[in-house]
Design an enzyme around this catalytic site. Sequence first.
Site, mmCIF file in Angstrom:
data_model
loop_
_atom_site.group_PDB
_atom_site.id
_atom_site.type_symbol
_atom_site.label_atom_id
_atom_site.label_comp_id
_atom_site.label_asym_id
_atom_site.label_seq_id
_atom_site.Cartn_x
_atom_site.Cartn_y
_atom_site.Cartn_z
ATOM 1 N N TYR A 15 0.816 -1.212 0.000
ATOM 2 C CA TYR A 15 0.000 0.000 0.000
ATOM 3 C C TYR A 15 0.856 1.271 0.000
ATOM 4 O O TYR A 15 0.620 2.183 -0.804
ATOM 5 C CB TYR A 15 -0.956 -0.018 1.188
ATOM 6 C CG TYR A 15 -2.127 0.912 1.013
ATOM 7 C CD1 TYR A 15 -3.208 0.540 0.217
ATOM 8 C CD2 TYR A 15 -2.155 2.162 1.614
ATOM 9 C CE1 TYR A 15 -4.280 1.381 0.037
ATOM 10 C CE2 TYR A 15 -3.223 3.012 1.439
ATOM 11 C CZ TYR A 15 -4.283 2.621 0.652
ATOM 12 O OH TYR A 15 -5.336 3.465 0.469
ATOM 13 N N GLU B 42 1.992 6.413 -7.129
ATOM 14 C CA GLU B 42 1.004 7.406 -7.566
ATOM 15 C C GLU B 42 1.558 8.818 -7.407
ATOM 16 O O GLU B 42 1.368 9.680 -8.283
ATOM 17 C CB GLU B 42 -0.283 7.253 -6.742
ATOM 18 C CG GLU B 42 -1.028 5.953 -6.997
ATOM 19 C CD GLU B 42 -2.228 5.808 -6.078
ATOM 20 O OE1 GLU B 42 -2.784 6.853 -5.672
ATOM 21 O OE2 GLU B 42 -2.616 4.668 -5.758
#
Length: 318
Positions: free
Chosen positions: A242, A249
């Site tokens: 994660y 991103e």
Amino acid sequence: AQGHGAKGDNIYEFQIEFLEPVEPKPVCRVTQRQLNITVQKKESNWWERLTKQEKRPLFLAPDFDRWLDESDAEMELKEKEEEKINKMKIESRVPKDPFKHLKKGYLIMYNLVQFLGFSWIFVNMTVRLFILGKSFYDTFHTIGDMMYFCQTLALMEIMNSLIGLVRSPLRPTVVQIFGRNFVLFVVLGSLEEMQSKPVVFFIFYFWSIIELFRYPYYMLSCIGIEWKPLTWLRYTAWIPLYPLGGLAEAVGIVQSIPIFSETGKFSLGLPNPLNVTIQFSFLLQIYLIALFLGVYINFCYLYKQRKQHLGPKKRKMK
């Protein structure tokens, strides 16, 4: 039975002629201190005494801790019947959901489709890079359509949470899905210059690995099956993946800022009713802060879920 008594190790045996017929195969349990033999009556009724002979054998002694006379048994039976009736009354007050099986079937199909979609993405990317030796510069052009499909379908998870179809809280669900779709449709999908960058490979790869464990876990949960290795992966694999996905991103957004500044795409220029100029690249810089805040929110939520599913179970006090 063989045991150690006052005269050393010997084989001990005894015979009892019960008052009425019993089951021929008693249940025996040997402990360090004693031998427990459970004998079942053939007919459930009260006996006047244990044996046919009126005088109790000398080697038999009553266990008053487990003693139960007829009045006690009737009271215990009455309490069990009342408990059963109360339970039936409570269950009758809860309205039955006529669409229960339909909802379960929908959730199973949804999670199955998403699992197959992300599995195709993961396998395709892995084969192209590590077996065929293809460059990951063309990831978007080969994987983009399937990722569009999976992430668009993921919007249903927000609806599922809103209408109470699943117990997932709304806020972490919205943060993850809108965050991913913003990166996919706005940052990557609207700029051809971004679609050929290596960071796209890492974004898609981290997303797909996480979902390889999440969707099959939910699918099996719908039918009441828990596979412990899968549960452990579901609530452990996200710990490295994660943050890495959030970092990928963020790198993609940072790389897109100069392109949005140069092209002016999605920027609000003059003249306009607000009489101000708002550069979309500036909004992306603000979004970077929101991105890491969203990662923190979901990280806290997943950590709490991990403690609930993998932490030590608390024993209920009687």
